[in-house]
Write a protein that holds these residues in place. Sequence first.
Motif: not given
Length: 175
Positions: A79-85, A112-120, A159-164
């Motif tokens: 349920g959280r935006d963790c900058n994942w795609f 491209a996702l990595q370059a924009r700082g995506a978490g994963g 590192p995973l800041a969110c899970a679930g």
Amino acid sequence: MNGFHPAAGVSVRAVEAADHAAIATVVDTAFAAAAHADGTEAALVAELRAAGGIACEWVAVEGTAPVGHIAFSAVTLDGRDCNWFGLAPLAVAPAYQGRGIGARLVRTGLAALQARGAGGCVVLGEPAYYARFGFAALPVLVCAWPVPPQYFQALAWQPLACAGIVRYHPLFGSV
């Protein structure tokens, strides 16, 4: 391989508005024979675009003709935006499959996702295909849809800041 080298005549670039109709044809033909397809993949891409749900998308072109497409949209983790795609869909026109074009699209999009700082990034797909890009099942991330766990894979750059439970854009499954 059938003698074709993807660097010879096929390039990958960001999608432009003029590509949309041809991309729909590529997506339709790519998924036409797929057992897991429901025929709404091209409509999903169009609806996601209209809703601003595509974070980035790339097209493979031969000359000016689109022959492949990939899109990424934001996903939530528990349920959280963790900058994942989420990577979906990946489509290559049948006449161009098996030539490395899909791999080029995946690598371009992930970079491209990595370059924009995506978490994963997560993907729902064939484990043997997506493992080459570093995707693997992560037990702490669970797909909201009932799928065999080995087909739901993730690639973490931080590192995973969110899970679930991972949920895709609400349009997935509703088009």
